[in-house]
Scaffold this active site. Sequence first.
Site, short mmCIF file in Angstrom:
data_model
loop_
_atom_site.label_atom_id
_atom_site.label_comp_id
_atom_site.label_asym_id
_atom_site.label_seq_id
_atom_site.Cartn_x
_atom_site.Cartn_y
_atom_site.Cartn_z
N HIS A 21 -4.92 2.50 -9.53
CA HIS A 21 -5.38 2.86 -8.17
C HIS A 21 -4.94 1.82 -7.13
CE1 HIS A 21 -7.83 3.99 -4.77
NE2 HIS A 21 -8.57 2.90 -4.90
N HIS A 32 -8.44 -4.87 -3.38
CA HIS A 32 -9.50 -4.35 -2.50
C HIS A 32 -10.81 -3.97 -3.21
CE1 HIS A 32 -7.88 -0.33 -3.59
NE2 HIS A 32 -9.10 0.09 -3.32
N GLU A 50 -16.28 -5.82 -5.21
CA GLU A 50 -17.37 -4.88 -5.51
C GLU A 50 -17.46 -4.55 -6.99
OE1 GLU A 50 -18.95 -0.40 -4.64
OE2 GLU A 50 -16.92 -0.94 -4.03
N ASP A 51 -16.30 -4.33 -7.63
CA ASP A 51 -16.32 -3.77 -9.00
C ASP A 51 -16.32 -4.80 -10.12
OD1 ASP A 51 -16.35 -1.34 -7.82
OD2 ASP A 51 -14.29 -0.79 -8.28
N ASP A 69 -6.41 3.52 0.83
CA ASP A 69 -7.36 3.66 -0.29
C ASP A 69 -7.93 5.08 -0.31
OD1 ASP A 69 -9.35 3.06 -2.26
OD2 ASP A 69 -10.79 2.64 -0.66
N ASP A 82 4.14 33.29 14.78
CA ASP A 82 5.22 33.85 15.60
C ASP A 82 5.84 32.81 16.52
OD1 ASP A 82 5.14 36.29 14.50
OD2 ASP A 82 3.99 37.28 16.09
#
Length: 711
Positions: free
Chosen positions: A48, A72, A76-77, A139, A259
Amino acid sequence: MSDIEAFAERLGSYLEADQVNLVRRAYFYAEQAHDGQTRRSGEPYVTHPLAVAGILAEMHMDHQSLMAAMLHDVIEDTGIPKQALEKQFGETVAELVDGVSKLTQMDFDTKAEAQAENFQKMALAMARDIRVILVKLADRLHNMRTLGALAPAKARRIARETLEIYAPIAHRLGMHNLSTEFEDLGFRAMYPLRSRMIERAVRQARGNRRELLGKLLASLEERLQQQGLNGRVLGREKHMYGIYQKMRLKRRAFNEIMDVYAFRIIVDSVDSCYRALGAVHGLYKPFPGRFKDYIAIPKANGYQSLHTTLFGIGGVPIEIQIRTEEMEELANNGIAAHWLYKSKDEVLNGNHARTRKWLKGVLELQQSAGNSLEFIENVKIDLFPDEVYIFSPKGRIMELPKGATPVDFAYAVHTDIGNNCIACRINRRLAPLSEPLQSGQTVEIITAPGARPNPAWLNFVITGKARTHIRHALKHQRHAESVALGERLLDKVLSSFDTSLANIDEQSISAVLGDCGLTLMEDLLADIGLGNRMAYVVARSLLLQAGTRTDSTPEKSEKREEQGGALAIRGTEGLVMNFARCCNPIPGDPIVGLLTSGKGMLIHQENCQELASQRHDSEKLLHLTWDKDVSGEFTVELRVELEQQRGIIAQLATSITVADASIERISVDERDGRISVVQLAVRVRDRLHLSQLIKRIRAISGVARITRLKN
């Protein structure tokens, strides 16, 4: 060759070797940090961040943005702190990663509030460094491309957020390619059936149009060659979400939209743009009023192009955009088109300057907004794609959203001009402040010192800046007015004990404030003015603290009430004092005030039926009188019975105008075939003015009866 090595090779086409190595290093750090983590699709998680960096590389973003893209999700992860990233990759990259990192899960009342808080944090981060939003957009784009792995409900929620926030931000930053892909992917996830139907219809229509499209393209290319212009002509495809929006909002049939044949002519210079315009106008006749020059006056997001619509072969409409190669690059990639973080001394070009200005405005909104939901509501309003271009009297051009009013313009010029605005001139004529502005108009704002925003402006202003500053000013105005009213009410009660607020010592005031859980006297007075605390109770507490004897028998309370005298009303007290609609009191009527918690005072006629249940509550009901200098106009309701005859309603309206009163609203009912009943709400100064008005109406031949309505 591994994925990262293939990516590094791509970067070598526009980055220095040492910069590519830094990006590679960030990748290996992320790979190690995310070791053992997988995406919903089952792939290693690091695929990712690599894909996000790949999207930014297509825009030729700088190496620090690419490093932030790789890292990034690390904070957090994986639990790695920002300080560790700063030590490894420097302060700038750590700040970018921190800006992009999602909010740690907090307990919010609603998902909307969580989304608003998240966006608010993102807005603050991108105001510090615009690259934050570019990494965030990349992201989100990769997450949208891989939505298929998520549960349908979650995919729809992410798609809605993308359509409401991320696509408009990409558009606002001039990133057409990104916003178009966001819209089409979001549309596909939100409305899969509608999306498939439109996609199928578009494929079929393209097949039917191929021959005519080829002929039109060839005729345009030939015309440019004849005029000696170097340029290329491209057929322009309409995207699915754009077709859907036109069908839904403009109520057009699919065939009507398809059209129209659209082309883009790309030439080598601005001069060639105008020459190409002349060439195509010589080939096919232009539609009157459909030419727009966004080169001389660029759109708010920096977009530049000439737009024209022509009658083509067999009368088919042809939409043409003419621009230079640089404008084409800017239209597709917006702020990312020419990245300027090469040296700190480099001057920002026009597009960056515009973006900085917009972000500065976003920051102002954030500081003035009452809460995150109000902030996000206002930012969404400011992300409108359509603009009008308004001139100031000195020729300055202002970009405003479609539907903006002179009040929006006033706040766009300066907050003080908005707050002190009393009237306006549009193209030198006096006009209402609520009139929607059209492109090309010159607007002059008339101000007066001491003027204040009108709460009614919130019904028609469009921009977030105007809405936020009006609410902010009204909040301050309401606070100031509630403090003033609270002081008058408290002093009135204290005067019945032969003292005043000025005579109460600081120690007693501090003690009462402590008991109320407050720190400032003005907060206590504001509470009294808003009806949250009773003036009599606060007065007794102050006097007890000061050691003054307070008797509370009903007879003595009543006597003191009379000694205190009735509170005088001037009619200009503002937001915390309102006139009841049930009985519409006007100067001269005997009146009382009803204190309502949180809303201030509502003024009724003394004999109003609505007060029947309140009469026993002497603390909430106050005796009032009209000040000798009362000013303003007051609404009164009249019922007029008149014989049906031609022109009598017009006569009635004329009589009211001649009596120097104004009609607020009017309704007519037929009682029988002979008599009509007219109900009027008119504005008068006082009872004397009302009696003069009634006398004039009675003089009209055919008026059978006139009564003033109360309750």
